[in-house]
Design a protein around this motif. Structure first.
Motif, mmCIF file in Angstrom:
data_model
loop_
_atom_site.group_PDB
_atom_site.id
_atom_site.type_symbol
_atom_site.label_atom_id
_atom_site.label_comp_id
_atom_site.label_asym_id
_atom_site.label_seq_id
_atom_site.Cartn_x
_atom_site.Cartn_y
_atom_site.Cartn_z
ATOM 1 N N SER A 84 -10.795 36.582 11.004
ATOM 2 C CA SER A 84 -9.528 35.831 10.930
ATOM 3 C C SER A 84 -9.053 35.757 9.488
ATOM 4 N N ASP A 85 -7.799 35.473 9.335
ATOM 5 C CA ASP A 85 -7.186 35.454 8.006
ATOM 6 C C ASP A 85 -6.300 34.215 7.885
ATOM 7 N N VAL A 86 -6.944 33.052 8.059
ATOM 8 C CA VAL A 86 -6.201 31.798 7.946
ATOM 9 C C VAL A 86 -5.864 31.549 6.479
ATOM 10 N N GLN A 87 -4.597 31.325 6.215
ATOM 11 C CA GLN A 87 -4.097 31.122 4.847
ATOM 12 C C GLN A 87 -3.345 29.800 4.755
ATOM 13 N N ARG A 88 -3.069 29.428 3.518
ATOM 14 C CA ARG A 88 -2.133 28.340 3.248
ATOM 15 C C ARG A 88 -0.989 28.877 2.401
ATOM 16 N N THR A 89 0.200 28.289 2.578
ATOM 17 C CA THR A 89 1.347 28.661 1.759
ATOM 18 C C THR A 89 2.094 27.415 1.332
ATOM 19 N N LEU A 90 2.797 27.503 0.208
ATOM 20 C CA LEU A 90 3.656 26.396 -0.220
ATOM 21 C C LEU A 90 5.063 26.628 0.311
ATOM 22 N N VAL A 91 5.564 25.627 1.028
ATOM 23 C CA VAL A 91 6.947 25.646 1.517
ATOM 24 C C VAL A 91 7.709 24.536 0.815
ATOM 25 N N LEU A 92 8.906 24.841 0.341
ATOM 26 C CA LEU A 92 9.812 23.812 -0.162
ATOM 27 C C LEU A 92 11.078 23.849 0.678
ATOM 28 N N VAL A 93 11.536 22.658 1.134
ATOM 29 C CA VAL A 93 12.913 22.542 1.608
ATOM 30 C C VAL A 93 13.707 22.115 0.385
ATOM 31 N N LYS A 94 14.529 23.019 -0.099
ATOM 32 C CA LYS A 94 15.206 22.836 -1.384
ATOM 33 C C LYS A 94 16.264 21.730 -1.289
ATOM 34 N N PRO A 95 16.769 21.265 -2.440
ATOM 35 C CA PRO A 95 17.743 20.164 -2.418
ATOM 36 C C PRO A 95 18.977 20.427 -1.547
ATOM 37 N N ASP A 96 19.415 21.680 -1.425
ATOM 38 C CA ASP A 96 20.554 21.947 -0.519
ATOM 39 C C ASP A 96 20.167 21.675 0.923
ATOM 40 N N GLY A 97 18.943 22.046 1.293
ATOM 41 C CA GLY A 97 18.482 21.824 2.664
ATOM 42 C C GLY A 97 18.309 20.348 2.982
ATOM 43 N N VAL A 98 17.770 19.599 2.006
ATOM 44 C CA VAL A 98 17.623 18.149 2.213
ATOM 45 C C VAL A 98 19.001 17.502 2.327
ATOM 46 N N ALA A 99 19.906 17.859 1.407
ATOM 47 C CA ALA A 99 21.241 17.238 1.394
ATOM 48 C C ALA A 99 22.011 17.548 2.674
ATOM 49 N N ARG A 100 21.801 18.728 3.250
ATOM 50 C CA ARG A 100 22.549 19.140 4.436
ATOM 51 C C ARG A 100 21.825 18.785 5.728
ATOM 52 N N GLY A 101 20.695 18.083 5.618
ATOM 53 C CA GLY A 101 20.021 17.589 6.823
ATOM 54 C C GLY A 101 19.205 18.633 7.557
ATOM 55 N N ASN A 102 18.669 19.616 6.808
ATOM 56 C CA ASN A 102 17.916 20.702 7.430
ATOM 57 C C ASN A 102 16.400 20.484 7.469
ATOM 58 N N VAL A 103 15.919 19.338 7.011
ATOM 59 C CA VAL A 103 14.461 19.138 6.942
ATOM 60 C C VAL A 103 13.831 19.238 8.329
#
Ligand code: DAT
Ligand code: MG
Length: 140
Positions: free
Chosen positions: A1-20
């Protein structure tokens, strides 16, 4: 198996536009696991380190200003081949050409700004993910 972790950011445009919620919904629908999740205001020092690979490029100053313009959501996401998998969910960098069905293709658009605002960040390799997770979530 190849279980990984990644960093995801919901950027300020996404937060401001309600995309979280929509971004988290897609991550969960895909079967990935949230390991860490935090709303935060990123400072310029953190962002300069995060985007170190782009130092000296013409868009890096507007990029850091955009990324510090308001709150963002930082998350660590885990799953089988999730680094590549989340990049696939996110779609291409340019919102105009990002495929429909992807986060950027569905939710982002080109505002004609000096920096591309495209709703999400995802680490581009397992090495980048390890570096970015240590930067954003040093306690993990
Ligand atoms: P990605 O976020 O798809 O990994 P990247 O690492 O090349 O893309 O660039 C980081 C961010 O900088 C990207 O999400 C949007 C912005 N950006 C990239 N290239 C740009 C350009 N030529 N002009 C303006 N902004 C750009
Ligand atoms: Mg990148």
């Amino acid at each position: 198996s190849d279980v990984q972790r990644t960093l995801v950011l919901v950027k300020p445009d996404g937060v401001a536009r309600g995309n979280v919620g929509e971004v988290l919904r897609r991550i969960e629908a895909k079967g990935y696991t949230l390991v860490a999740l935090e709303l935060r205001q990123a400072d310029e020092a953190l962002l300069a380190e995060h985007y170190a690979e782009h130092a000296g490029k013409p868009f890096v100053r507007p990029l850091i200003e955009f990324m510090s313009s308001g709150p963002l959501v930082a998350a660590v996401v885990e799953g089988q081949r999730v680094v590549e998998g989340f990049r696939s969910l996110a779609g291409a960098t340019d919102p105009t050409t990002a495929a429909p069905g992807t986060i950027r293709g569905d939710l982002a658009r080109d505002w004609g700004a000096q920096v591309i605002e495209n709703v999400v960040h995802g680490s581009d390799s397992p090495q980048s993910a390890a570096r970015e997770i240590a930067l954003w979530f040093p306690a993990l």
